[in-house]
Design an enzyme around this catalytic site. Sequence first.
Site: not given
Length: 479
Positions: A167, A198, A201, A221-222, A234, A261, A351, A367
Amino acid sequence: MSLTGTGPGTEFSLIRTNGTWSRRAGPGTNKPVTSGPGTSPPGTSGPSTSPPGTTGGPAGEHLSQAKLYQCSNGYGVTWTVESPVVFSYRVVECEKLLDMSNDTLLFGHVGDAEELRVLKESSKPLRRFVIIDETVNEIYGAQVEAYLKSWQVIYKLLPLPTTEQNKSLELVSRILKELQRFGIDRRLEPIVAIGGGVCLDVAGLAASLYRRRTPYVRVPTTLLSYIDASVGAKNGVNFCGCKNRLGSYTPPVAALLDRGFIKSLPRRHIANGLAEMLKMALMKHKGLFELLEKEGRGLLDSAFQSSDTISGCGCTDPASLATRVAIVTMLEELAPNLWEDDLDRLVDFGHVISPELEMVALPELLHGEAVCVDMALMVFVSRERGFLSGDELRRIISCMKSLELPVWDSQCSEDLLHSALSARLTHCGGALRLPLPTGLGTAGIFSDLDPPTLSRAYQNWCSELGSGRSGLSESEISN
């Protein structure tokens, strides 16, 4: 003498007449300013449509929401600009997004009925630049291409290895080069990104850079990207070993959500997304927490595909209910603060430590798994502060385990903890601003965490859960 600290000065409204902007003294007054610094040149013309951020005035005039202030002294003139930045984007839940009779993928970003009619009646061929995760492409790529061909779309499909390890700006640059070769209308041909967080982003950052801002559509798709990455503003990439150190706040024109998905995801990746759902439950929705307690394992088993209604309550099925509550609670927190002007953010729960832990543990931790480890530690901090009872802590840890998420990791050392908190101070204007649960579904922001409390919480977390990534059994968690 300094020109700073002299106040805003004289206020001017900004009026557009026949395509030309000019100042008028005072808020919305009719007194024109025909000369002086900043006055628009006379004799120009332009489009008569009202631009974004304007309101109607007298015939042919448009009043901007922006303001211009001017102040001066013997040493010079200072102008101050106040210009609101307004974004509108859609989050659309739908089914069978790739069904050839469903035009949502092509037009779901358009909310205005007249604009939609014009687009559909246009003889100009549709063009789309599609960025797709290479793993997703192996599963759905042929279906995506068949869909685009059925609508006679001129397209470029760009599969990319969008993993956390790569990334990077290099991946963004690769997109931009392909985008330049293909060429798109910067207003009418949105980039489409299909993949996990990812992918969304990286594609979002590329879109924000190309011609300074090109519209784009997110297709997650996740599960994690469905309820988290897709619905906010973001985007970003990792840089110098730091997670998401480079990025921008550029919302998509639309996020198109199809739970279909998710059924192709490995079980671990579904659990990974459940961590972000649990985050919102712990921060602000006890009902969602209780739903995850009761139905979490079933949601994993069904891969979030719809089933019968929950027995006896008349609600929608658990998958629909859980995702919708997670999305709504996320939007409630993000929409008023898209640019993070306010650094007190409940959505930062999980986070605080996880960005550093995730980068150290790559590729071992996903993540959401790193987020859950962070949340588990902070739950112990909350108990140490007296915000949570022992029973509430037990229920939270038990729920995390039932969702097949880690509650401890050996790589989360005290050194890493202190490094992460130090980075947090820099990131949050010199205050920790820790989101901590104060009950099941309630939370607060705290900056007064003293070292002894943190140390006790960390030691208890390690001693009670530190026998492995899954932690100890429920009966061994102290009350």
